[in-house]
Write a protein that holds these residues in place. Structure first.
Motif, PDB file in Angstrom:
ATOM      1  N   MET A  78       0.847  -1.377  -0.133  1.00  0.00           N
ATOM      2  CA  MET A  78       0.016  -0.092   0.124  1.00  0.00           C
ATOM      3  C   MET A  78       0.897   1.305   0.084  1.00  0.00           C
ATOM      4  N   THR A  79       0.440   2.303  -0.777  1.00  0.00           N
ATOM      5  CA  THR A  79       1.255   3.711  -0.953  1.00  0.00           C
ATOM      6  C   THR A  79       0.688   4.451   0.439  1.00  0.00           C
ATOM      7  N   MET A  80       1.602   4.896   1.286  1.00  0.00           N
ATOM      8  CA  MET A  80       1.096   5.980   2.038  1.00  0.00           C
ATOM      9  C   MET A  80       1.251   7.223   1.752  1.00  0.00           C
ATOM     10  N   ILE A  81       2.365   7.518   0.878  1.00  0.00           N
ATOM     11  CA  ILE A  81       2.574   9.023   0.525  1.00  0.00           C
ATOM     12  C   ILE A  81       2.643   9.076  -0.905  1.00  0.00           C
ATOM     13  N   THR A  82       1.922   9.929  -1.561  1.00  0.00           N
ATOM     14  CA  THR A  82       2.262   9.971  -2.970  1.00  0.00           C
ATOM     15  C   THR A  82       2.201  11.599  -3.159  1.00  0.00           C
ATOM     16  N   ALA A 142       4.017   1.611   2.529  1.00  0.00           N
ATOM     17  CA  ALA A 142       3.773   1.470   3.860  1.00  0.00           C
ATOM     18  C   ALA A 142       4.910   0.778   4.512  1.00  0.00           C
ATOM     19  N   GLY A 143       5.231   1.166   5.718  1.00  0.00           N
ATOM     20  CA  GLY A 143       6.417   0.670   6.518  1.00  0.00           C
ATOM     21  C   GLY A 143       7.876   1.108   5.943  1.00  0.00           C
ATOM     22  N   GLU A 144       7.702   2.025   4.770  1.00  0.00           N
ATOM     23  CA  GLU A 144       8.825   2.322   3.993  1.00  0.00           C
ATOM     24  C   GLU A 144       9.628   3.426   4.880  1.00  0.00           C
ATOM     25  N   SER A 145      11.118   3.719   4.914  1.00  0.00           N
ATOM     26  CA  SER A 145      11.635   4.998   5.396  1.00  0.00           C
ATOM     27  C   SER A 145      12.264   5.361   4.190  1.00  0.00           C
ATOM     28  N   GLU A 150      10.010  -0.416  13.463  1.00  0.00           N
ATOM     29  CA  GLU A 150       9.871  -1.837  13.439  1.00  0.00           C
ATOM     30  C   GLU A 150       8.718  -2.014  14.401  1.00  0.00           C
ATOM     31  N   GLU A 151       8.718  -1.752  15.548  1.00  0.00           N
ATOM     32  CA  GLU A 151       7.829  -1.999  16.526  1.00  0.00           C
ATOM     33  C   GLU A 151       6.192  -1.676  16.255  1.00  0.00           C
ATOM     34  N   HIS A 152       6.158  -0.174  15.582  1.00  0.00           N
ATOM     35  CA  HIS A 152       4.842   0.103  15.425  1.00  0.00           C
ATOM     36  C   HIS A 152       4.605   0.302  14.028  1.00  0.00           C
ATOM     37  N   ASN A 153       5.262  -0.511  12.948  1.00  0.00           N
ATOM     38  CA  ASN A 153       5.145  -0.362  11.516  1.00  0.00           C
ATOM     39  C   ASN A 153       4.935   0.835  11.001  1.00  0.00           C
ATOM     40  N   LEU A 154       5.680   1.921  11.429  1.00  0.00           N
ATOM     41  CA  LEU A 154       5.625   3.460  11.119  1.00  0.00           C
ATOM     42  C   LEU A 154       6.158   3.462   9.669  1.00  0.00           C
ATOM     43  N   CYS A 171      17.241   4.908   5.909  1.00  0.00           N
ATOM     44  CA  CYS A 171      16.149   4.804   4.840  1.00  0.00           C
ATOM     45  C   CYS A 171      16.518   3.673   3.865  1.00  0.00           C
ATOM     46  N   ASP A 172      15.323   3.393   3.074  1.00  0.00           N
ATOM     47  CA  ASP A 172      15.322   2.100   2.153  1.00  0.00           C
ATOM     48  C   ASP A 172      15.733   2.689   0.866  1.00  0.00           C
ATOM     49  N   ARG A 173      15.075   4.041   0.535  1.00  0.00           N
ATOM     50  CA  ARG A 173      15.230   4.694  -0.689  1.00  0.00           C
ATOM     51  C   ARG A 173      15.457   6.162  -0.207  1.00  0.00           C
TER      52      ARG A 173
END
Length: 248
Positions: A1-5, A32-35, A189-193, A209-211
């Motif tokens: 799921m995309t959280m921010i576009t 979702a869940g990405e940094s 990780e704990e809160h799936n932020l 970050c991931d990206r």
């Protein structure tokens, strides 16, 4: 799921001769869940994107969507702030100097209609590594790192799942920066932020970050995975210059 576009985002300040284009045609998505990181020199437009998302930069065009819901211009409603919170660069300036830690967190919980405030405040402080002795202290009685922990606890108080991080460690001593970054990593990780993080510091972005998107003069010049960053596989000349500067 995309959280921010973010799609075709332009942000400007002033009119006529005073008109300044701060962000030009920026586009990216955060899952979702990405940094996701925004990196670049001061004045490149990184923080302005966060300000547009939160409604603090009113002059913008393009599309900003949170969890598929397109945002309008103007002030954000309570539902927005239940989903999205921001942690600012200066933890002292972002906390009310005449409110205790208890007041800061209790007020946020109350505004979000959350009950069991006394127990929730204790859990929030414990979650960011502060014990009960800090609960009734004022911001001036806390260190920079402790203040930032309170600011993070406040961001989590309404159970937001998207956290905007605006240089969250740049005002802190180097010895404290790693503690706060590790805390943010654990909380994610704990809160799936989902994080959208602004920094001028590539090693910080590489750790968190991931990206990432590299910004220069208000434009995104390149989007990279952190693996590509670590392997020095940037394509754009400006991105390569940032990489070289970060390892000097």
């Amino acid at each position: 799921m995309t959280m921010i576009t973010i799609n075709g985002l332009n942000v400007w300040y002033g009119d006529g001769r005073d008109h300044v284009d701060a962000v030009k045609n920026a586009s990216f998505e955060v899952a979702a869940g990405e940094s996701f990181g925004l990196v670049g020199e001061s004045g490149s437009g990184k923080s302005t994107i966060l300000r547009a998302i939160t409604g603090l930069a009113p002059n913008w065009s393009g599309t900003i969507s949170i969890e598929g819901k397109q945002l309008s211009h103007g002030k954000r409603d309570r539902e927005f702030y239940r989903r999205v919170q921001m942690v600012f660069q200066d933890p002292y300036a972002s906390l009310h100097p005449r409110h205790t830690v208890d007041q800061v967190l209790s007020e946020t919980l109350d505004l979000n209609g959350i009950t069991g405030i006394d127990q929730r405040v204790s859990r929030l402080l414990d979650g960011v590594g502060l014990d009960g002795k800090f609960r009734f202290r004022y911001p001036h009685q806390l260190s920079g790192g402790q203040r930032q922990r309170v600011a993070i606890a406040r961001a989590l108080a309404g159970e937001a799942n998207i956290i905007l991080l605006d240089e969250p460690t740049s005002a802190l001593d180097v010895s404290v920066q790693a503690e706060i970054l590790n805390l943010l990593t654990d909380l994610r990780e704990e809160h799936n932020l989902t994080y959208l993080m602004v920094s001028h510091d590539l090693p910080v972005i590489g750790h968190m970050c991931d990206r990432l998107a590299v910004m220069k003069d208000g434009e995104i010049v390149e989007t990279l995975t952190v693996d590509s960053l670590r392997a020095m596989r940037a394509q754009h000349e400006y991105s390569r210059s940032l990489l070289k500067a970060s390892i000097v």
